[in-house]
Design an enzyme around this catalytic site. Structure first.
Site, PDB file in Angstrom:
ATOM      1  N   ASP A 127       0.836  -1.204   0.000  1.00  0.00           N
ATOM      2  CA  ASP A 127       0.000   0.000   0.000  1.00  0.00           C
ATOM      3  C   ASP A 127       0.871   1.255   0.000  1.00  0.00           C
ATOM      4  OD1 ASP A 127      -2.648   1.450   0.577  1.00  0.00           O
ATOM      5  OD2 ASP A 127      -1.435   2.035   2.293  1.00  0.00           O
ATOM      6  N   GLU A 206      -2.122  -5.067  -3.954  1.00  0.00           N
ATOM      7  CA  GLU A 206      -1.043  -4.376  -3.237  1.00  0.00           C
ATOM      8  C   GLU A 206      -0.030  -5.371  -2.681  1.00  0.00           C
ATOM      9  OE1 GLU A 206      -3.449  -0.389  -1.691  1.00  0.00           O
ATOM     10  OE2 GLU A 206      -3.446  -2.220  -0.468  1.00  0.00           O
TER      11      GLU A 206
END
Length: 377
Positions: A127, A206
């Site tokens: 992320d 991610e």
């Protein structure tokens, strides 16, 4: 009430109240004025803190992050960019594996006892890396935008819906390993946009990014950055089609008549330019007013507003004549588009005529002053 008798030898400010707070002679503490308290609020940390020891007491690193290279230009294929490989076999399945499938999972446990790497752990790193890559892209290619505008555009690139779209493009939904995947899908399909499973796919995407970077050594970051540039480019072009302020840094061909020219490229100084052209004569003014109520956008532009501003001319024989209209994310932006419309749109000839009249008046005044100066000499 009795008053204190006048004393010519009394120093100013040495009244009863001040004498009451007079420092005793034996008080050797440093003096601090009220000004000191305002300018010296900062106090250094106590010398007992040992920063080196504090660092040494932190947990030792369990993995080594790759070096981040300087920005380099990339070439990207015309089709869907190929999926980068995860070079470390230990991380191969980790981006798709939920901790509920490891055999050591306890919903009530406050910590993860298993040593197995799961997508939740990788997603934490991916992320941050993804947001960093998006920030680099926007900083280098859309530097004309404000920090706030760049943040809004970055949100479009990294939000779950976008990442879930990419995950499905590579078939990630077929590889996800969750304890009750069928139940999760069944529970969320009835909801608009299937947000529950989109969140899973976004996390998985991610996590995959983190696995590629971790296993790619010094080249891992550059590989992912090149990959994401290819994926994000169509999304940025789509956003630019909805918002003309993004257009200035887009590349246009000479034949692209619709997306070039003064009415296609945002000019942040348009209002000032229009003012210099026609303002200056007696009774001449420009009014910027809404020609439609502002609206809140939806979809990818959710949370943003659209403002509608028109510019009107009073003077040169006209009373509040509409010169141009514009729309933008704020009133200033919409006003600049309205000024551009006035100078380059249907009222272009009128604006140029007014500008010539103003220039003639200024030239006449200049000549009169020069003549008066010459006569005085």
């Amino acid at each position: 009430m009795s008053k204190r008798p006048f004393d010519a030898n009394r120093r100013p400010g040495s009244g009863y109240q001040n004498q009451h707070h007079k420092r005793p002679k034996h008080d050797t503490r440093p003096r601090h004025s009220s000004r000191d308290s305002l300018t010296n609020d900062y106090r250094p940390p106590p010398p007992s803190i040992n920063y080196k020891e504090a660092i040494d007491k932190l947990p030792s690193p369990t993995s080594t992050l790759s070096h981040i290279p300087a920005y380099t230009p990339f070439t990207v294929p015309a089709g869907l960019p190929p999926l980068p490989e995860i070079l470390d076999p230990a991380l191969g399945a980790a981006p798709f594996r939920h901790k509920s499938t490891t055999g050591h999972y306890s919903r009530s446990a406050s910590t993860q006892t298993s040593s197995d790497v799961t997508y939740e752990k990788l997603e934490f790193l991916g992320d941050a890396q993804l947001e960093h890559i998006a920030s680099r892209l926007l900083y280098t290619r859309f530097s004309h935008l404000t920090a706030g505008q760049q943040s809004q555009l970055r949100e479009l690139l990294v939000k779950n819906e976008t990442l879930a779209e990419y995950a499905r493009a590579y078939g990630f939904e077929k590889q996800v390993q969750v304890g009750d995947l069928d139940g999760m899908i069944a529970d969320t399909q009835a909801k608009p946009g299937n947000k529950g499973f989109n969140k899973v796919l976004g996390d998985v995407f991610e996590a995959y990014i983190a696995a590629v970077i971790l296993s790619g050594g010094d080249e891992g970051f550059a590989i992912v950055e090149k990959w994401m540039l290819g994926l994000w480019a169509p999304k940025l072009l789509e956003a630019a089609g909805k918002d003309r302020t993004l257009i200035p840094l887009l590349q246009h061909s000479a034949d692209d008549k619709n997306d070039s020219g003064p009415l296609a490229v945002y000019n942040p100084t348009a209002k000032a330019e229009l003012q210099r052209l026609i303002l200056g004569g007696k009774g001449v003014k420009l009014d910027y007013e809404p020609w439609q109520k502002s609206v809140e956008l939806k979809g990818d532009m959710l949370g943003q507003n659209r403002h509608f501003i028109a510019v009107f001319l009073t003077g040169y024989g006209h009373e509040k004549l509409l010169l141009g209209k514009g729309e933008g994310r704020n009133k200033v932006e919409a006003g600049n588009w309205a000024a551009q419309d006035a100078m380059c749109g249907e009222r272009k000839d009128l604006v140029e005529k007014c500008a010539r009249e103003l220039a003639a008046v200024k030239q006449r005044k200049k000549e009169e002053k020069e003549a008066e100066a010459a006569a005085g000499n």
